[in-house]
Motif scaffolding. Structure first.
Motif, PDB file in Angstrom:
ATOM      1  N   UNK A  19     -15.697 114.268  46.776  1.00 24.26           N
ATOM      2  CA  UNK A  19     -15.619 114.305  45.315  1.00 24.26           C
ATOM      3  C   UNK A  19     -16.264 115.575  44.770  1.00 24.26           C
ATOM      4  N   UNK A  20     -16.035 115.807  43.478  1.00 22.56           N
ATOM      5  CA  UNK A  20     -16.689 116.925  42.801  1.00 22.56           C
ATOM      6  C   UNK A  20     -18.199 116.745  42.849  1.00 22.56           C
ATOM      7  N   UNK A  21     -18.921 117.844  42.909  1.00 24.03           N
ATOM      8  CA  UNK A  21     -20.370 117.789  43.062  1.00 24.03           C
ATOM      9  C   UNK A  21     -21.054 117.248  41.811  1.00 24.03           C
ATOM     10  N   UNK A  22     -22.176 116.605  42.017  1.00 26.88           N
ATOM     11  CA  UNK A  22     -23.042 116.197  40.924  1.00 26.88           C
ATOM     12  C   UNK A  22     -24.107 117.271  40.696  1.00 26.88           C
ATOM     13  N   UNK A  23     -24.803 117.157  39.582  1.00 22.93           N
ATOM     14  CA  UNK A  23     -25.884 118.108  39.296  1.00 22.93           C
ATOM     15  C   UNK A  23     -26.946 118.059  40.392  1.00 22.93           C
ATOM     16  N   UNK A  24     -27.280 116.840  40.832  1.00 26.83           N
ATOM     17  CA  UNK A  24     -28.303 116.680  41.861  1.00 26.83           C
ATOM     18  C   UNK A  24     -27.896 117.346  43.170  1.00 26.83           C
ATOM     19  N   UNK A  25     -26.626 117.204  43.547  1.00 19.09           N
ATOM     20  CA  UNK A  25     -26.159 117.822  44.784  1.00 19.09           C
ATOM     21  C   UNK A  25     -26.152 119.337  44.666  1.00 19.09           C
ATOM     22  N   UNK A  26     -25.748 119.849  43.510  1.00 19.32           N
ATOM     23  CA  UNK A  26     -25.738 121.311  43.328  1.00 19.32           C
ATOM     24  C   UNK A  26     -27.151 121.880  43.414  1.00 19.32           C
ATOM     25  N   UNK A  27     -28.111 121.168  42.840  1.00 19.31           N
ATOM     26  CA  UNK A  27     -29.508 121.614  42.935  1.00 19.31           C
ATOM     27  C   UNK A  27     -29.960 121.612  44.395  1.00 19.31           C
ATOM     28  N   UNK A  46     -38.301 135.178  45.912  1.00 16.40           N
ATOM     29  CA  UNK A  46     -38.553 133.898  45.267  1.00 16.40           C
ATOM     30  C   UNK A  46     -37.548 133.678  44.148  1.00 16.40           C
ATOM     31  N   UNK A  47     -36.883 132.525  44.177  1.00 13.74           N
ATOM     32  CA  UNK A  47     -35.929 132.170  43.129  1.00 13.74           C
ATOM     33  C   UNK A  47     -36.536 131.021  42.332  1.00 13.74           C
ATOM     34  N   UNK A  48     -36.937 131.245  41.090  1.00 17.15           N
ATOM     35  CA  UNK A  48     -37.586 130.196  40.299  1.00 17.15           C
ATOM     36  C   UNK A  48     -36.704 128.964  40.138  1.00 17.15           C
ATOM     37  N   UNK A  49     -37.358 127.812  40.035  1.00 20.16           N
ATOM     38  CA  UNK A  49     -36.631 126.554  39.885  1.00 20.16           C
ATOM     39  C   UNK A  49     -35.757 126.563  38.634  1.00 20.16           C
ATOM     40  N   UNK A  50     -36.215 127.218  37.588  1.00 21.25           N
ATOM     41  CA  UNK A  50     -35.439 127.248  36.344  1.00 21.25           C
ATOM     42  C   UNK A  50     -34.129 128.012  36.516  1.00 21.25           C
ATOM     43  N   UNK A  51     -34.139 129.021  37.354  1.00 20.19           N
ATOM     44  CA  UNK A  51     -32.899 129.757  37.616  1.00 20.19           C
ATOM     45  C   UNK A  51     -31.922 128.871  38.386  1.00 20.19           C
ATOM     46  N   UNK A  52     -32.439 128.133  39.368  1.00 20.21           N
ATOM     47  CA  UNK A  52     -31.572 127.215  40.115  1.00 20.21           C
ATOM     48  C   UNK A  52     -30.992 126.147  39.190  1.00 20.21           C
ATOM     49  N   UNK A  53     -31.807 125.618  38.277  1.00 17.21           N
ATOM     50  CA  UNK A  53     -31.314 124.629  37.325  1.00 17.21           C
ATOM     51  C   UNK A  53     -30.240 125.230  36.424  1.00 17.21           C
ATOM     52  N   UNK A  54     -30.470 126.454  36.010  1.00 17.58           N
ATOM     53  CA  UNK A  54     -29.502 127.159  35.165  1.00 17.58           C
ATOM     54  C   UNK A  54     -28.150 127.288  35.878  1.00 17.58           C
ATOM     55  N   UNK A  55     -28.184 127.737  37.138  1.00 10.96           N
ATOM     56  CA  UNK A  55     -26.937 127.887  37.900  1.00 10.96           C
ATOM     57  C   UNK A  55     -26.254 126.534  38.123  1.00 10.96           C
ATOM     58  N   UNK A  56     -27.042 125.516  38.436  1.00  9.62           N
ATOM     59  CA  UNK A  56     -26.459 124.192  38.687  1.00  9.62           C
ATOM     60  C   UNK A  56     -25.807 123.627  37.442  1.00  9.62           C
ATOM     61  N   UNK A  57     -26.336 123.950  36.268  1.00 13.50           N
ATOM     62  CA  UNK A  57     -25.731 123.485  35.016  1.00 13.50           C
ATOM     63  C   UNK A  57     -24.473 124.276  34.670  1.00 13.50           C
ATOM     64  N   UNK A  58     -24.495 125.576  34.950  1.00 12.78           N
ATOM     65  CA  UNK A  58     -23.411 126.437  34.478  1.00 12.78           C
ATOM     66  C   UNK A  58     -22.207 126.485  35.404  1.00 12.78           C
ATOM     67  N   UNK A  59     -22.438 126.420  36.713  1.00 12.42           N
ATOM     68  CA  UNK A  59     -21.328 126.540  37.675  1.00 12.42           C
ATOM     69  C   UNK A  59     -21.157 125.179  38.336  1.00 12.42           C
ATOM     70  N   UNK A  60     -20.183 124.436  37.879  1.00 11.29           N
ATOM     71  CA  UNK A  60     -20.095 123.021  38.249  1.00 11.29           C
ATOM     72  C   UNK A  60     -18.914 122.665  39.138  1.00 11.29           C
TER      73      UNK A  60
END
Length: 499
Positions: free
Chosen positions: A327-335, A348-362
């Motif tokens: 199935x299509x990925x969930x936010x949790x799986x993308x993170x 170092x990749x900050x957690x906020x950047x990872x959250x940003x990418x997981x929200x934007x590229x779905x």
């Protein structure tokens, strides 16, 4: 006759014989085994041989150019760091191809010392990869000419197989709810090929969701022991090879080569839609292998029943085994995927950047990983830290492709999701702090990111007065000036909505 380091007894005087070097090399191999895991270690690093210490340089040998290049590119820096930590004066590591790649007399000797001469490339690299150098010292064509016909057919089939990506193993596959069933089925096939109910295994799902990763992982796992011959290829390559066989009048060789394998894996089967002759050949190959107790693994973008354009008899056979969808990925799986990828990065990749990418590229894991790779590469090349601002700058084209008009409803949904409250709380009369603050943030963002008037924004938040919206906007602005953490939170939400 070999000494304890696995080097010939007639080796030059400058080659390594000292116990301290041997002990250091054993410790280094142990550290690498712990760091990369057993599967990756046995696939890529087990065949390393300590050849010599030449001044400040340790010479490591591998049996093929392919393995040498892979280890040099992926582990060269780590080997150098581990050698430096041993305090033996080694500052550089030179990784070479061993002049003699013939198998040692005893595999047990290799396992006992960890320093024996380079072992032969596993059959997985000969067959599934079709990239390693031949073990024989004879030229390839001469070696094949002297082999029995059945072996020549098998070798030809291996030549036709596509290379496997060494990154795509079960260890590197991130499991979540959308793909856990497909992953479990793939594991079962890798452990027990051709088991009842799992032959054929049909994996299907959208682009970039992990079908090819699982296909490669199955091939690696099955071919690792060297007891089974695995042929992996795309449906397009299958068709081109079949057409080439027709033109060269070598269809019998084509049939024999494919039917000599133990596991046949065909990726992107939807490419065969409309190719009637190729479908027929695949159908006969499919039947011959299944009847012989061999494993078939197939992937496509749709389930067998939805692949209109395939012959009914082929669709029926494909659906008679195990059909597993991704199935299509969930936010949790993308993170989780981004965290696993970032863990091995040099920056170092900050957690906020990872959250940003997981929200934007779905929609596409491949695009998600590609975006992270670009950020990491940019940081490495220019020596700059990864930030939300740099992410927006470097990935502007990808983010623009995902851009859409921001609405108040979208703002409410994102804010509610971010603060883990119900969407209905945005328009409810509740005044608890854990609800009121996110509601104020949503009003603030609605004022910043939309052209709606204050009265209209108020109506979307439970028919509130425009003065309530004004108060929310000013209050959030004050908090952002006083609390940097809160300001970063709001900025993250704004960027996720705006770009």
């Amino acid at each position: 006759m070999e000494n304890e380091l696995g080097t010939p007894s007639s080796a030059a005087p400058d080659q390594v014989r000292e116990a301290p070097a041997a002990e250091a090399w054993a410790r280094i191999r142990g550290r690498l085994r712990e760091e990369v895991g057993e599967v990756e270690y046995r696939s890529w690093l087990r065949q390393m041989t300590l050849s010599a210490i030449e001044g400040e340089e340790a010479v490591i040998q591998l049996p093929t150019r392919f393995l040498r290049d892979w280890v040099r590119n992926h582990y060269g820096d780590r080997l150098r760091a581990l050698w430096s930590a041993e305090s033996l004066g080694v500052r550089r590591v030179d990784i070479r191809v061993a002049p003699d790649s013939r198998p040692p007399a005893s595999e047990e000797a290799t396992a006992a010392t960890g320093l024996a001469g380079a072992a032969p490339v596993a059959r997985a690299h000969q067959g599934a990869l079709a990239l390693a150098e031949p073990l024989s010292s004879l030229p390839r064509a001469e070696a094949q000419a002297s082999a029995p016909a059945s072996q020549r057919a098998e070798s030809r089939g291996n030549d036709w197989a596509a290379p496997l990506d060494p990154r795509f193993t079960f260890d590197s596959f991130v499991v979540g709810k959308p793909n856990e069933f497909a992953h479990a089925c793939a594991r079962r096939v890798a452990e027990k090929p051709a088991s009842p109910g799992f032959n054929p295994l049909f994996l299907y799902g959208g682009v970039g969701l992990g079908k090819t990763h699982l296909m490669h992982a199955i091939a690696w796992a099955i071919s690792f022991g060297g007891q089974r011959n695995v042929a992996y290829m795309s449906a397009e390559k299958f068709m081109y090879r079949f057409i080439a066989a027709l033109r060269s009048q070598s269809t019998m060789e084509f049939k024999e080569s494919l039917r000599s394998v133990d596991v046949l894996m065909i990726d992107d089967l939807q490419f065969l839609i409309g190719k009637d002759n190729t479908q027929e050949e695949f159908f006969h190959t499919f039947n011959a292998l299944v009847d012989a107790g061999k494993q078939i693994v197939v992937s496509a973008d749709k389930s067998p029943s939805d692949l209109s354009g395939l012959e009914d008899r082929l669709r029926t056979r494909l659906g008679c085994g195990m059909v597993a969808d991704i199935h299509a990925t969930t936010y949790e799986l993308r993170i989780s995927i981004l965290q696993a990828k970032a863990a091995g990065a040099e920056v170092d990749v900050p957690a906020r950047v990872l959250e940003f990418l997981a929200h934007k590229i779905t929609s596409n894991v491949r695009e998600l990983e590609g975006a992270l790779n670009r950020l990491i590469a940019h940081a490495n090349l220019f020596g700059r830290p990864v930030t939300l601002e740099s992410a927006q700058e470097v990935l502007h084209d990808i983010l623009r492709a995902h851009d859409r008009r921001v609405t108040i409803e979208e703002i409410q949904r994102k804010v509610a999701e971010h603060y883990n409250i119900r969407l209905t709380d945005m328009s409810s009369a509740r005044r608890a702090r854990n609800v009121a603050r996110p509601r104020q943030v949503a009003m603030y963002l609605a004022k910043q990111l939309t052209s709606r008037s204050l009265p209209e924004i108020g109506r979307r938040f439970g028919n509130r007065d425009h003065t309530t919206v004004m108060h929310a906007v000013s209050r959030v602005a004050e908090l952002m000036q006083a609390d940097s953490t809160f300001a970063e939170d709001v900025e993250l939400l704004r960027r996720m909505l705006e770009t």
